[in-house]
Design an enzyme around this catalytic site. Structure first.
Site, PDB file in Angstrom:
ATOM      1  CG  HIS A   1     -47.990  79.918  -5.530  1.00  8.78           C
ATOM      2  ND1 HIS A   1     -46.754  80.458  -5.782  1.00  8.78           N
ATOM      3  CD2 HIS A   1     -48.659  80.852  -4.806  1.00  8.78           C
ATOM      4  CE1 HIS A   1     -46.682  81.677  -5.242  1.00  8.78           C
ATOM      5  NE2 HIS A   1     -47.826  81.930  -4.655  1.00  8.78           N
TER       6      HIS A   1
ATOM      7  NE  ARG B   1     -43.297  84.936  -3.551  1.00  5.01           N
ATOM      8  CZ  ARG B   1     -44.620  85.093  -3.452  1.00  5.01           C
ATOM      9  NH1 ARG B   1     -45.360  84.202  -2.794  1.00  5.01           N
ATOM     10  NH2 ARG B   1     -45.220  86.122  -4.011  1.00  5.01           N
TER      11      ARG B   1
ATOM     12  CD  GLU C   1     -43.932  78.507  -6.675  1.00  2.68           C
ATOM     13  OE1 GLU C   1     -44.743  79.122  -7.378  1.00  2.68           O
ATOM     14  OE2 GLU C   1     -43.855  78.631  -5.465  1.00  2.68           O
TER      15      GLU C   1
HETATM   16  C1  8YV Z   1     -50.496  85.139  -5.639  1.00  2.00           C
HETATM   17  C2  8YV Z   1     -48.805  85.312  -3.713  1.00  2.00           C
HETATM   18  O1  8YV Z   1     -51.165  84.047  -6.147  1.00  2.00           O
HETATM   19  O2  8YV Z   1     -49.613  87.473  -3.289  1.00  2.00           O
HETATM   20  C3  8YV Z   1     -48.668  86.723  -3.279  1.00  2.00           C
HETATM   21  O3  8YV Z   1     -47.545  87.120  -2.906  1.00  2.00           O
HETATM   22  O4  8YV Z   1     -47.918  84.567  -3.576  1.00  2.00           O
HETATM   23  C4  8YV Z   1     -50.041  84.721  -4.274  1.00  2.00           C
HETATM   24  O5  8YV Z   1     -51.063  84.866  -3.359  1.00  2.00           O
HETATM   25  C5  8YV Z   1     -49.460  85.587  -6.625  1.00  2.00           C
HETATM   26  O6  8YV Z   1     -48.578  86.506  -6.121  1.00  2.00           O
HETATM   27  C6  8YV Z   1     -50.139  86.202  -7.822  1.00  2.00           C
HETATM   28  O7  8YV Z   1     -49.271  86.953  -8.613  1.00  2.00           O
END
Ligand code: 8YV
Length: 325
Positions: free
Chosen positions: A291, A244, A273
């Protein structure tokens, strides 16, 4: 069809077609057609209208949104593993269960981490930009020389599922040595991959050529990597972040790159972001991805179907398998 009303499920974004079909078969869907994330008022309307909501990482379900009166929603079946965009305490106060989609995105996120490691260490972004710009003058013995992965030490911060999957790839695929530091002292007895655990983050930073972040974003990990941590890193070291954005203090990262304290960075996530710090965009030694960690057809379908499993369990009166609060 019998007369029992089907549960009403709000879906905040368009999802892969197979997932939308599977959701449609079981639930009355209230689905946003917008190609953007919903704002607070739109989220509140959905929480009031639906029995459950399937949000994504771009939906900010904070205490204000979750604290409003008249919420009908009892389950947030998040599409994704990280739930830092959801105030879990506020959800619990509002009587809302939160679930996520672990496991199914581990391999793809680990693969993307390795791709970023290679891209930074072998200067792929820089080379690709030169070819596209027409500024490549032809092969040269000392052109775009990078660093090899084999024999280097990879430091993994956060040894959960994804951290372990990255370690496995680094050791077996690339002959790297892996050290790891985690806030939680989980046993590594089940590990076939040799990983040396260090007891402090500083030890890891001082020993690693590549530092890769795999911890969740919680208050204790916000700006975990800032000025003091960059000062501990080796001069030729690079930072990879597929966890993150706010785990890294982006202004401190730019400063560390500008002063040569570290040699490069590969980022898939950012503090705010989709905004990216202009000091990063300007640099050749940084690889920037939008991302993409879990962005394969296979994984995005699997994430949707895992969220569906949680919805089905909830509406059958069972505890959903991936409950996080
Ligand atoms: C996703 C992510 O694209 O799963 C996670 O925590 O960061 C990503 O893989 C995103 O969360 C989709 O909502």
């Amino acid at each position: 069809m019998n007369g029992a009303p089907r549960p009403r499920v709000g879906v905040t974004r368009r999802l892969p077609a197979a997932v939308e079909r599977a959701l449609h078969e079981r639930f009355d869907l209230v689905q946003s057609d917008a190609t953007r994330s919903l704002d607070a008022n739109e989220l509140i309307a959905m929480l009031r209208e639906c029995d459950a909501v399937l949000p994504t990482v771009t939906d900010h379900l904070n205490d204000v949104v979750l604290g409003v009166a008249g919420v009908r929603c009892r389950l947030l079946a998040n599409f994704g593993s990280g739930v830092d965009h959801i105030d879990l305490a506020a959800a619990t106060r509002a009587g809302i269960v939160v679930t996520n989609t672990p496991d199914v995105l581990t391999d793809d996120t680990a693969d993307l981490t390795v791709a970023l490691m290679l891209a930074v260490m072998r200067r792929l972004g820089e080379g690709e930009r030169a070819v596209r710009a027409g500024s490549w003058s032809g092969w040269h013995p000392t052109q775009f020389l990078g660093r090899r992965l084999r024999g280097q030490t990879l430091g993994i911060v956060g040894l959960g599922r994804i951290g372990r999957a990255v370690a496995e790839r680094a050791v077996r695929g690339f002959g790297m040595q892996v050290i790891a530091w985690s806030r939680s002292a989980r046993s590594s007895a089940d590990d076939a991959t040799p990983i040396e655990r260090v007891t402090t983050l500083d030890q890891l930073l001082e020993a690693s050529q590549v530092v890769s972040l795999h911890c969740p974003l919680v208050p204790a990990t916000r700006h975990l990597i800032s000025h003091a941590q960059f000062a501990r890193m080796r001069p030729g070291a690079v930072l990879i972040n597929t966890s993150r954005g706010p785990v890294v203090d982006e202004a401190a990262l730019v400063a560390a790159l500008e002063t040569g304290q570290i040699a490069g960075a590969g980022l898939d996530v950012y503090e705010e972001e989709p905004r990216v710090h202009p000091g990063l965009v300007a640099r050749e030694d940084v690889v920037l991805l939008p991302h993409l960690g879990s962005a394969t057809v296979e994984t995005r379908e699997a994430m949707g179907l895992r969220a569906l499993d949680n919805l089905v369990a909830h509406f059958a009166g069972r505890i959903p398998p991936d409950r996080v609060n």
